[in-house]
Write a protein that holds these residues in place. Structure first.
Motif, short mmCIF file in Angstrom:
data_model
loop_
_atom_site.label_atom_id
_atom_site.label_comp_id
_atom_site.label_asym_id
_atom_site.label_seq_id
_atom_site.Cartn_x
_atom_site.Cartn_y
_atom_site.Cartn_z
N PRO A 103 70.98 50.52 59.96
CA PRO A 103 71.85 51.23 60.92
C PRO A 103 73.04 50.38 61.34
CG PRO A 103 69.53 51.42 61.54
CD PRO A 103 69.60 50.40 60.45
N PHE A 104 74.19 51.00 61.46
CA PHE A 104 75.41 50.28 61.83
C PHE A 104 75.32 49.72 63.24
CE2 PHE A 104 79.66 50.46 63.85
CZ PHE A 104 80.30 49.50 63.09
N GLU A 105 74.76 50.49 64.17
CA GLU A 105 74.74 50.08 65.57
C GLU A 105 73.71 48.98 65.84
OE1 GLU A 105 76.90 50.90 67.74
OE2 GLU A 105 77.93 52.40 66.52
N THR A 106 72.56 49.03 65.16
CA THR A 106 71.48 48.10 65.47
C THR A 106 71.20 47.10 64.37
OG1 THR A 106 69.82 49.63 64.61
CG2 THR A 106 70.37 49.83 66.94
N ARG A 120 84.87 46.93 56.21
CA ARG A 120 84.88 47.73 57.42
C ARG A 120 86.28 48.32 57.60
NH1 ARG A 120 81.80 46.45 62.40
NH2 ARG A 120 81.05 44.68 61.17
N ASP A 175 71.69 44.11 61.62
CA ASP A 175 72.41 42.85 61.55
C ASP A 175 72.41 42.38 60.10
OD1 ASP A 175 73.57 40.40 61.75
OD2 ASP A 175 72.08 39.56 63.13
N ARG A 179 79.76 51.41 56.76
CA ARG A 179 80.15 52.80 57.02
C ARG A 179 81.01 53.40 55.91
NH1 ARG A 179 82.56 52.69 63.01
NH2 ARG A 179 81.83 54.86 63.04
N GLU A 211 77.17 55.94 59.84
CA GLU A 211 76.20 55.29 60.70
C GLU A 211 75.42 54.16 60.04
OE1 GLU A 211 74.28 59.26 59.37
OE2 GLU A 211 76.26 58.43 59.72
N SER A 212 75.82 53.72 58.83
CA SER A 212 75.01 52.73 58.13
C SER A 212 75.83 51.60 57.53
CB SER A 212 74.18 53.40 57.03
OG SER A 212 75.03 53.98 56.07
#
Length: 279
Positions: free
Chosen positions: A232-235, A275, A237, A203, A208-209
């Motif tokens: 993507p940050f949320e999905t 992060r 890995d 991020r 979001e990435s």
């Protein structure tokens, strides 16, 4: 707008560089290149008198370096692109990288890109993306801040200490709240990249990435580019992506003539992504 002492060539270069700035209509919010400009906009952005800009733009159009569309706006011409594509040192790097990028893209199915250091910015040479992939602000021939991108951090980590200090001593803009801008933290982060052989920036360029990146070396084992992903940050890995990313970067390095050595191996266990301004 002082122009005394400027050669015609330097003024022409200022006109061409006007298409790469963030302050004209049509520029992207991230400061990417502007597709087209009016002669007056070129005058303002190049810092040239209107009459001078009009005259030089006309000459560049006649030479094919620029093109004037039906809307009277001026664009970079195909002739300039043709010359640059045939003679640029980036051509060999792109040719070596694309087969590995295609394989990497087939596995990760997100954004795959390669960039080099140009001044204190990252210049992206190639990018492969799927239509359904998440947001990515990097563009081919586009530039992004070296300290805010995973590609840039890898490149900066392998530059001489004097260059690193010049960058760290300059203005480090926080692109997102997660961008690392503290020089002391950046020094620790760069040391970690040299130790581990990769970085995972979460991020730091867009909220979001996540951007894993690994170095690409030439025949003298110098880091000349960085191969990176945007997931993507949320999905996404990054642990899943790291082995194939590093394998691809090493493949590009071998294609560039770099010998494989233990120094170019990486440690992927126990890493912490960049992060919230920490590493």
């Amino acid at each position: 707008m002082p122009t005394t002492g400027d050669s015609v060539l330097s003024r022409a270069m200022r006109i061409l560089r006007a298409f790469n700035g963030p302050d004209a209509p049509g520029a992207s919010p991230e400061g990417g290149p502007t597709p087209s400009l009016t002669a007056s906009e070129i005058s303002r952005r190049a810092g040239l008198p209107v009459a001078t800009a009009h005259r030089l733009v006309g000459e560049l159009v006649a030479l094919g370096a620029l093109e004037r569309g039906p809307d009277k706006r001026v664009r970079v011409g195909y002739r300039l692109w043709e010359i640059a594509s045939r003679s640029s040192p980036a051509r060999g790097l792109s040719r070596a990288a694309l087969p590995y990028m295609e394989d990497l893209q087939a596995v990760v199915r997100e954004h795959t890109q390669i960039g080099v250091l140009e001044g204190t910015e990252v210049l992206y040479l190639e990018r492969l993306s799927r239509p359904e992939a998440g947001r990515n602000v990097a563009e081919v021939a586009g530039r992004l801040p070296v300290h805010a991108t995973s590609t840039g951090l890898v490149l900066l980590a392998h530059e001489p200490a004097e260059f690193q200090e010049r960058v760290l001593g300059g203005r480090l803009h926080a692109v997102t709240p997660h961008t690392v801008t503290d020089p002391a933290r950046l020094r620790r982060l760069l040391a970690g990249i040299r130790r581990d052989g990769f970085v995972v920036s979460a991020r730091t360029m867009t909220p979001e990435s996540v951007g894993p990146a690994a170095p690409v070396r030439d025949s003298d084992s110098r880091v000349v580019a960085a191969l990176s992903l945007v997931v993507p940050f949320e999905t996404g890995d990054p642990r899943r992506c790291l082995p194939v990313l590093v394998a691809a970067a090493r493949g590009v390095s071998r294609a560039m003539g770099s010998p494989v050595s233990r120094e170019n191996m990486i440690r992927t266990q126990g890493f912490r992504p960049v992060r919230d301004g920490t590493e």
